[in-house]
Design an enzyme around this catalytic site. Sequence first.
Site, PDB file in Angstrom:
ATOM      1  N   HIS A 108      -3.311   9.109   2.749  1.00 51.57           N
ATOM      2  CA  HIS A 108      -3.391   9.161   4.215  1.00 51.57           C
ATOM      3  C   HIS A 108      -4.255  10.356   4.618  1.00 51.57           C
ATOM      4  CE1 HIS A 108      -2.241   9.989   8.365  1.00 51.57           C
ATOM      5  NE2 HIS A 108      -2.040   8.690   8.459  1.00 51.57           N
ATOM      6  N   GLU A 180      -8.646   3.926   8.027  1.00 51.77           N
ATOM      7  CA  GLU A 180      -8.148   4.779   9.100  1.00 51.77           C
ATOM      8  C   GLU A 180      -9.135   5.921   9.323  1.00 51.77           C
ATOM      9  OE1 GLU A 180      -3.697   4.301   9.601  1.00 51.77           O
ATOM     10  OE2 GLU A 180      -3.907   5.761   8.020  1.00 51.77           O
ATOM     11  N   GLY A 186      -3.923   9.812  15.521  1.00 51.19           N
ATOM     12  CA  GLY A 186      -3.058  10.809  16.153  1.00 51.19           C
ATOM     13  C   GLY A 186      -3.346  11.046  17.622  1.00 51.19           C
ATOM     14  N   SER A 226      -4.718   5.094  16.224  1.00 52.24           N
ATOM     15  CA  SER A 226      -4.493   4.896  17.660  1.00 52.24           C
ATOM     16  C   SER A 226      -4.425   3.425  18.069  1.00 52.24           C
ATOM     17  CB  SER A 226      -5.544   5.651  18.485  1.00 52.24           C
ATOM     18  OG  SER A 226      -5.400   7.045  18.293  1.00 52.24           O
TER      19      SER A 226
END
Length: 270
Positions: A108, A180, A186, A226
């Site tokens: 991640h 991502e 975030g 998001s």
Amino acid sequence: MTCTATFSGKAGRPVYFGTNTKMYKTIAQTSDFLTELDRLTAGLSRERLTLFVIPSFTALERARRCAPPERILLGAQNMGWADEGQFTGEISPLMLREVGVQVVEIGHSERRHVLGETDWMENQKVRCALRHAFTPLLCIGETAEQKEMGLSDEVLRTQLKAGLQGVTAAEAARLWVAYEPVWAIGTAGVPASPDYAEEKHRVIRQCLTEQFGAVGGAIPLLYGGSVNRENAVQLIPRPNIDGLFIGRSAWEAERFAQIIRDCLAVLSAV
Ligand code: PGA
């Protein structure tokens, strides 16, 4: 409202929805969340639909008892690459197996960019997860700076080639990949437009096909960064987007179930 629809998949391909709760939710909060999410989604046919939740380590054991594994897969946010040893602070595949984990999230953006993990480390973890029969969910994505320099495709290809070094085509059949972009994740993130996400998913699909042939072309590709109720329905119909990996917008069960319902409705209509 409980979901009870059946759904035939994206042109016969399965569709995926999952969330990583990051360093949020205690054991009690996780179990409430999962129990509610399962109640809201239990009626959905899982024939072509996969749901997964990736809570904190401490919540895993209780989480496993809140929803059956065939309805909601349980994932871990990270994993060490040795079975045991002198690795203070790491968690072993055997420990994750013991609490019923099925999916292991690897690389991640916050692991890479806040905690300094490298492609070499992600590769060790992917191979270890495969050895232990987990589903590795390898996360990749370019930073804003790399995007501005026009390096996005090169970065994605490097992360895939380095992260999947030594993985065989047979093993790749058990892999999932999440795109991502770092700049999209975030509270400070700006979601990728559906066109941009689809374009990068095409690059990823092509790279995986070069690496693994037809098996690589069939690896589920999830978009994260998001995702919300508005953009989810625009992202999910895109041909190379097989699923959505959602943070903040999925941390309330009703909201997550609503996004899933909306997406399935859109897919059923196309
Ligand atoms: P976000 O998180 O949806 O809150 O941007 C996504 C992620 O970190 O996977």
